[in-house]
Motif scaffolding. Structure first.
Motif, PDB file in Angstrom:
ATOM      1  N   GLN A 104       0.844  -1.198   0.000  1.00 14.60           N
ATOM      2  CA  GLN A 104       0.000   0.000   0.000  1.00 14.60           C
ATOM      3  C   GLN A 104       0.874   1.241   0.000  1.00 14.60           C
ATOM      4  N   VAL A 105       0.523   2.200  -0.834  1.00 11.81           N
ATOM      5  CA  VAL A 105       1.200   3.499  -0.874  1.00 11.81           C
ATOM      6  C   VAL A 105       0.177   4.579  -0.551  1.00 11.81           C
ATOM      7  N   ASP A 106       0.552   5.500   0.341  1.00 11.37           N
ATOM      8  CA  ASP A 106      -0.296   6.628   0.724  1.00 11.37           C
ATOM      9  C   ASP A 106       0.310   7.925   0.201  1.00 11.37           C
ATOM     10  N   ALA A 107      -0.546   8.877  -0.093  1.00  9.51           N
ATOM     11  CA  ALA A 107      -0.090  10.185  -0.576  1.00  9.51           C
ATOM     12  C   ALA A 107      -0.873  11.295   0.100  1.00  9.51           C
ATOM     13  N   ARG A 108      -0.272  12.475   0.121  1.00  6.21           N
ATOM     14  CA  ARG A 108      -0.935  13.684   0.596  1.00  6.21           C
ATOM     15  C   ARG A 108      -1.192  14.596  -0.598  1.00  6.21           C
ATOM     16  N   ILE A 109      -2.385  15.172  -0.642  1.00 11.39           N
ATOM     17  CA  ILE A 109      -2.762  16.022  -1.773  1.00 11.39           C
ATOM     18  C   ILE A 109      -3.242  17.372  -1.257  1.00 11.39           C
ATOM     19  N   LEU A 110      -2.727  18.431  -1.854  1.00 10.69           N
ATOM     20  CA  LEU A 110      -3.096  19.807  -1.513  1.00 10.69           C
ATOM     21  C   LEU A 110      -3.849  20.425  -2.690  1.00 10.69           C
ATOM     22  N   LYS A 111      -5.053  20.930  -2.424  1.00  6.19           N
ATOM     23  CA  LYS A 111      -5.803  21.646  -3.456  1.00  6.19           C
ATOM     24  C   LYS A 111      -5.994  23.080  -3.007  1.00  6.19           C
ATOM     25  N   TRP A 112      -5.846  24.011  -3.948  1.00  5.04           N
ATOM     26  CA  TRP A 112      -5.885  25.438  -3.635  1.00  5.04           C
ATOM     27  C   TRP A 112      -7.195  26.052  -4.091  1.00  5.04           C
ATOM     28  N   GLN A 113      -7.548  27.174  -3.473  1.00 10.43           N
ATOM     29  CA  GLN A 113      -8.704  27.951  -3.903  1.00 10.43           C
ATOM     30  C   GLN A 113      -8.428  28.591  -5.262  1.00 10.43           C
ATOM     31  N   ALA A 114      -9.496  29.070  -5.906  1.00 14.35           N
ATOM     32  CA  ALA A 114      -9.373  29.609  -7.260  1.00 14.35           C
ATOM     33  C   ALA A 114      -8.374  30.766  -7.346  1.00 14.35           C
ATOM     34  N   LEU A 115      -8.385  31.659  -6.347  1.00 16.80           N
ATOM     35  CA  LEU A 115      -7.455  32.795  -6.381  1.00 16.80           C
ATOM     36  C   LEU A 115      -6.014  32.326  -6.314  1.00 16.80           C
ATOM     37  N   ALA A 116      -5.755  31.292  -5.513  1.00  9.95           N
ATOM     38  CA  ALA A 116      -4.396  30.745  -5.442  1.00  9.95           C
ATOM     39  C   ALA A 116      -4.016  30.083  -6.769  1.00  9.95           C
ATOM     40  N   ASN A 117      -4.989  29.429  -7.431  1.00 15.04           N
ATOM     41  CA  ASN A 117      -4.724  28.851  -8.745  1.00 15.04           C
ATOM     42  C   ASN A 117      -4.315  29.928  -9.736  1.00 15.04           C
ATOM     43  N   LEU A 118      -5.012  31.074  -9.694  1.00 16.25           N
ATOM     44  CA  LEU A 118      -4.669  32.175 -10.590  1.00 16.25           C
ATOM     45  C   LEU A 118      -3.278  32.718 -10.317  1.00 16.25           C
ATOM     46  N   ALA A 119      -2.840  32.610  -9.055  1.00 17.23           N
ATOM     47  CA  ALA A 119      -1.504  33.077  -8.686  1.00 17.23           C
ATOM     48  C   ALA A 119      -0.420  32.069  -9.048  1.00 17.23           C
ATOM     49  N   GLY A 120      -0.808  30.929  -9.602  1.00 17.61           N
ATOM     50  CA  GLY A 120       0.175  29.954 -10.053  1.00 17.61           C
ATOM     51  C   GLY A 120       0.308  28.718  -9.195  1.00 17.61           C
ATOM     52  N   PHE A 121      -0.580  28.522  -8.216  1.00 22.32           N
ATOM     53  CA  PHE A 121      -0.518  27.350  -7.341  1.00 22.32           C
ATOM     54  C   PHE A 121      -1.455  26.264  -7.882  1.00 22.32           C
ATOM     55  N   ASP A 122      -0.881  25.180  -8.378  1.00 26.53           N
ATOM     56  CA  ASP A 122      -1.666  24.056  -8.860  1.00 26.53           C
ATOM     57  C   ASP A 122      -1.830  23.027  -7.752  1.00 26.53           C
ATOM     58  N   THR A 123      -2.824  22.141  -7.930  1.00 21.05           N
ATOM     59  CA  THR A 123      -2.962  21.007  -7.021  1.00 21.05           C
ATOM     60  C   THR A 123      -1.627  20.250  -6.974  1.00 21.05           C
ATOM     61  N   ALA A 124      -1.217  19.877  -5.768  1.00 30.51           N
ATOM     62  CA  ALA A 124       0.087  19.246  -5.604  1.00 30.51           C
ATOM     63  C   ALA A 124      -0.058  17.965  -4.788  1.00 30.51           C
ATOM     64  N   PHE A 125       0.864  17.030  -5.012  1.00 30.28           N
ATOM     65  CA  PHE A 125       0.841  15.785  -4.255  1.00 30.28           C
ATOM     66  C   PHE A 125       2.248  15.397  -3.828  1.00 30.28           C
ATOM     67  N   ARG A 126       2.304  14.563  -2.787  1.00 29.19           N
ATOM     68  CA  ARG A 126       3.579  14.011  -2.319  1.00 29.19           C
ATOM     69  C   ARG A 126       3.320  12.625  -1.756  1.00 29.19           C
TER      70      ARG A 126
END
Length: 216
Positions: A104-126
């Motif tokens: 089993q592999v687990d990951a953490r996922i970060l999703k940003w609000q629309a304003l943060a997306n406009l500032a260049g922050f995409d959904t990210a995972f690790r």
């Protein structure tokens, strides 16, 4: 890139204020000099904190569409015992000894609000951890288990900060974990990918396909 631009702005502005403070001390404008030096210190601290956040965020990968997160190869060494090799997309390799019937592999996922997306922050995972699993619940309760951390050690944990203070950090849209698991088998090769909905695992060779088809 946005965070590094902020670091540059904070740092350069702090330097300018520090230079101004020195000049004001030279002309005996003590009050103005203290204000400028204090402001410079605050900006340097902000630059340092922003750098720590950027360094932690840099351990996550940007997620705009499904993309590979790694490949897993297994070799059986005994009953319920396997050696695993995790190869990351950048070529880095990690070795593991896993007990059980499944991985089993687990990951953490970060999703940003629309304003943060406009500032260049995409959904990210690790990728967060890898572990061995047993098919039977009783084995899970009684037999030895193996689990390894995949995320690098960091002085600041952005995930933990965002989870703990989520109501005060409105630019985070969602923080969630995702996991995938499949059976282990000798010489089996699996692909791990990440999409907007979470982790996906697929067999890559016949040994892996046979293990999945006979899985119960």
């Amino acid at each position: 890139m946005t965070l590094y631009a902020l670091i540059a702005v904070f740092g350069l502005t702090g330097c300018l204020l520090l230079i101004a403070a020195v000049r004001r001390f030279q002309v005996r404008r003590v009050g103005a000099a203290v204000f400028s030096s204090t402001s410079a210190l605050v900006l340097f601290l902000l630059a340092g904190c922003t750098f720590l956040v950027a360094a932690d965020l840099g351990t996550y990968q940007r997620l705009t569409e499904e993309q590979p997160a790694g490949e897993l190869q297994f070799s059986r060494i005994a009953v319920h015992q396997f050696n695993g090799v995790l190869t990351y997309p950048d070529g880095k390799v990690a070795l593991f000894f896993l007990r059980g019937d499944e991985w089993q592999v687990d990951a953490r996922i970060l999703k940003w609000q629309a304003l943060a997306n406009l500032a260049g922050f995409d959904t990210a995972f690790r990728l967060d951890r890898i572990s061995g699993r047993y098919s039977q619940i009783e084995d899970e309760r009684t037999k030895p288990r193996t689990v390894y951390e995949l995320k690098p050690p960091n002085q600041i944990d952005l995930w933990e900060l965002a989870r703990r203070y989520h109501r005060w950090l409105p630019w985070f849209d969602a923080l969630y974990g995702s996991a995938t698991y499949l059976p282990m088998a000798d010489k089996a090769d699996f692909e791990i990918a990440v999409s907007q909905s979470g982790l996906v695992a697929r067999p890559l060779n016949q040994a892996a396909r046979d293990a999945v088809s006979g899985w119960h």
